[in-house]
Write a protein that holds these residues in place. Sequence first.
Motif, PDB file in Angstrom:
ATOM      1  N   LYS A   1       1.738  -3.307  -4.906  1.00  0.00           N
ATOM      2  CA  LYS A   1       2.366  -3.512  -3.609  1.00  0.00           C
ATOM      3  C   LYS A   1       3.810  -3.022  -3.588  1.00  0.00           C
ATOM      4  O   LYS A   1       4.244  -2.406  -2.632  1.00  0.00           O
ATOM      5  N   ALA A   2       4.559  -3.265  -4.649  1.00  0.00           N
ATOM      6  CA  ALA A   2       5.951  -2.821  -4.699  1.00  0.00           C
ATOM      7  C   ALA A   2       6.030  -1.303  -4.586  1.00  0.00           C
ATOM      8  O   ALA A   2       6.912  -0.768  -3.930  1.00  0.00           O
TER       9      ALA A   2
ATOM     10  N   GLN B   1       3.921   0.617  -3.005  1.00  0.00           N
ATOM     11  CA  GLN B   1       3.583   0.977  -1.639  1.00  0.00           C
ATOM     12  C   GLN B   1       4.766   0.762  -0.716  1.00  0.00           C
ATOM     13  O   GLN B   1       4.974   1.518   0.226  1.00  0.00           O
ATOM     14  N   ASP B   2       5.556  -0.263  -0.956  1.00  0.00           N
ATOM     15  CA  ASP B   2       6.710  -0.571  -0.121  1.00  0.00           C
ATOM     16  C   ASP B   2       7.929   0.263  -0.488  1.00  0.00           C
ATOM     17  O   ASP B   2       8.942   0.204   0.188  1.00  0.00           O
ATOM     18  N   GLY B   3       7.876   0.998  -1.577  1.00  0.00           N
ATOM     19  CA  GLY B   3       9.002   1.801  -2.028  1.00  0.00           C
ATOM     20  C   GLY B   3       9.806   1.079  -3.090  1.00  0.00           C
ATOM     21  O   GLY B   3       9.501  -0.040  -3.483  1.00  0.00           O
TER      22      GLY B   3
ATOM     23  N   GLN C   1      12.428  -1.092  -5.135  1.00  0.00           N
ATOM     24  CA  GLN C   1      13.034  -2.386  -4.850  1.00  0.00           C
ATOM     25  C   GLN C   1      14.419  -2.447  -5.491  1.00  0.00           C
ATOM     26  O   GLN C   1      14.567  -2.135  -6.673  1.00  0.00           O
TER      27      GLN C   1
END
Length: 97
Positions: free
Chosen positions: A2-3, A5-7, A9
Amino acid sequence: AKAMQDGPQQIEPRKIEAGFTKTVHILFPSPVTYIDIGSMDIIAGKADRAENVVRVKAAVRNFAAETNLTVITEDGGFFTFDVYYAENPAVSTLNLT
């Protein structure tokens, strides 16, 4: 996944103070495997016989510029700190466990 996919962090650094005559100790949740200091204005290293404790101290009295400290632990933890000079650090022990 998920991280990714979100770009990327961003990791926000914690702010700590380092003194010339006082040592600050940071307790980590697992043994420390890597320590990096941003400048020669500070000294940092594992405490003797305590694999999860890092001691931090100013190497230069009254250093003016902010510097940084990065610590990686055996369990994959990544910790970053912005370090400022203080003659009498407000916190002498930081417990991250």
